[in-house]
Design a protein around this motif. Structure first.
Motif, PDB file in Angstrom:
ATOM      1  N   GLU A 166     -44.129  -6.835 -93.155  1.00  0.00           N
ATOM      2  CA  GLU A 166     -44.109  -8.290 -93.338  1.00  0.00           C
ATOM      3  C   GLU A 166     -42.886  -8.907 -92.680  1.00  0.00           C
ATOM      4  O   GLU A 166     -42.970  -9.970 -92.034  1.00  0.00           O
ATOM      5  CB  GLU A 166     -44.128  -8.602 -94.840  1.00  0.00           C
ATOM      6  CG  GLU A 166     -44.218 -10.076 -95.187  1.00  0.00           C
ATOM      7  CD  GLU A 166     -42.847 -10.731 -95.383  1.00  0.00           C
ATOM      8  OE1 GLU A 166     -42.805 -11.966 -95.479  1.00  0.00           O
ATOM      9  OE2 GLU A 166     -41.833 -10.000 -95.432  1.00  0.00           O
ATOM     10  N   ARG A 205     -42.989 -11.646 -89.713  1.00  0.00           N
ATOM     11  CA  ARG A 205     -42.341 -12.948 -89.892  1.00  0.00           C
ATOM     12  C   ARG A 205     -41.328 -13.223 -88.784  1.00  0.00           C
ATOM     13  O   ARG A 205     -41.199 -14.351 -88.304  1.00  0.00           O
ATOM     14  CB  ARG A 205     -41.647 -13.016 -91.251  1.00  0.00           C
ATOM     15  CG  ARG A 205     -42.582 -12.983 -92.442  1.00  0.00           C
ATOM     16  CD  ARG A 205     -43.369 -14.251 -92.599  1.00  0.00           C
ATOM     17  NE  ARG A 205     -44.199 -14.226 -93.798  1.00  0.00           N
ATOM     18  CZ  ARG A 205     -45.110 -15.145 -94.091  1.00  0.00           C
ATOM     19  NH1 ARG A 205     -45.303 -16.156 -93.263  1.00  0.00           N
ATOM     20  NH2 ARG A 205     -45.833 -15.038 -95.198  1.00  0.00           N
ATOM     21  N   ARG A 217     -41.544 -16.239 -86.191  1.00  0.00           N
ATOM     22  CA  ARG A 217     -40.458 -17.219 -86.076  1.00  0.00           C
ATOM     23  C   ARG A 217     -40.015 -17.356 -84.629  1.00  0.00           C
ATOM     24  O   ARG A 217     -39.722 -18.458 -84.156  1.00  0.00           O
ATOM     25  CB  ARG A 217     -39.269 -16.789 -86.952  1.00  0.00           C
ATOM     26  CG  ARG A 217     -38.216 -17.879 -87.081  1.00  0.00           C
ATOM     27  CD  ARG A 217     -38.770 -19.054 -87.866  1.00  0.00           C
ATOM     28  NE  ARG A 217     -37.894 -20.212 -87.865  1.00  0.00           N
ATOM     29  CZ  ARG A 217     -37.997 -21.242 -87.025  1.00  0.00           C
ATOM     30  NH1 ARG A 217     -38.933 -21.241 -86.084  1.00  0.00           N
ATOM     31  NH2 ARG A 217     -37.186 -22.270 -87.119  1.00  0.00           N
TER      32      ARG A 217
END
Length: 313
Positions: free
Chosen positions: A175, A179, A183
């Protein structure tokens, strides 16, 4: 003392002979300069020939060379100023990924990169450049800061991959990588990533989702290590050379596949033979890319970045 790779043994022998002759010349009256000059010329020609025809597996070995520049070397050679920023504000400060505010040729940037360590003690401290979830969450925090204050992002990738330990999985490794990649793709500021050694798996992509991806001439970039691929396909790591060939891990292959955007030349014999020259080459490339990207609007940067990665494959 320089460390030589297996395929560099003939070069090592010549350079050792040159060193012996130089020692002899310093202690006697015999003029050995002509012989030294001849052997140095032969050594340079052999070095040029050897590095001009490296196989993908040999390039992998060069990319992993312990004497290649590390993040701390790039900080010293690339930046006029560097202020490290630590921690993910949730669990810990992962030393495998280091980042902070920097100036490159007068330009304010956010600089993030992997650090493998240069000796046994520092390699353990930096976990051989293999980041845990808190490392990627630190990178996300610094990306957020860059976006908030309008600072271009520069990342330096050199990792065999994300840390595969149980504790990392328990803390959400997949995860955190996802992420960080998300981003990077969503930034409103210019971003430049450079593969300076190994670019291994999602651990590399997590901080390499940039507008422009640069790659050193003898670096490698792949979804899995050649040994890992060979172990899956052939049930033996002895087929790593075959895997490296098939995986297209070299800069030339990846440029032709549009995975990267630019190859940065290395000094003759690799970045480990002349770190200052290698870092100077990288600095010039980064500055040129930042100048080009600086003319684009935030929306244009995001659109170009997303289109670039969606087009791969």
């Amino acid at each position: 003392m320089r460390t030589y790779l297996d395929f560099e043994k003939p070069i090592a022998e010549l350079e050792a002979r040159v060193a012996e002759l130089k020692d002899t010349a310093r202690g006697g009256d015999i003029d050995l300069d002509p012989e030294i000059e001849r052997l140095e010329g032969k050594s340079e020609r052999l070095l040029r020939e050897t590095y001009g025809r490296l196989t993908p597996w040999q390039k992998t070995q060069v990319a992993r060379h312990a004497e290649r520049p590390h993040f701390r070397d790039y900080v010293a050679g690339l930046t006029d100023e560097f202020v490290p920023l630590a921690g993910d504000r949730a669990f810990a400060d992962d030393q495998a990924i280091i980042g902070g505010l920097a100036r490159i040729d007068g330009r304010k940037v956010m600089l993030i990169g992997h650090e493998k360590g240069a000796d046994t003690q520092s390699r353990l401290k930096h976990n051989f450049g293999m980041a845990k979830p808190e490392g990627y969450r630190k990178a996300i925090r610094l990306m957020d800061l860059a976006d908030r204050f309008g600072l271009p992002l520069v990342t330096l990738v050199d990792t065999p991959g994300a840390f595969p330990g149980v504790q990392a999985e328990e803390r959400g490794q997949a995860e955190a990588i996802a992420r960080a990649t998300e981003r990077g793709l969503g930034l409103k500021v210019p971003s430049v990533a450079a593969i300076v050694g190994e670019g291994g798996s999602g651990g590399a992509v997590a901080i390499a989702a940039a507008n422009r991806v640069l790659m050193f001439e003898h670096a490698v970039y792949s979804v899995i290590s050649p040994e890992g691929c060979a172990s899956i396909l052939w049930r033996t790591a002895d087929k790593a050379a075959d895997a490296a060939e098939a995986m297209k891990v070299t800069a030339a292959d990846l440029l032709s596949l549009h995975v990267i955007d630019r190859i940065v030349p290395e000094p003759l014999g690799g970045a480990h033979r002349n770190a200052p020259e290698a870092i100077a080459n990288l600095k010039q490339a980064i500055v040129e890319e930042l100048d080009t990207l600086g003319a684009l609007s935030p929306e244009a940067l995001r659109k170009a970045r997303r289109e670039k990665f969606l087009a791969i494959g």
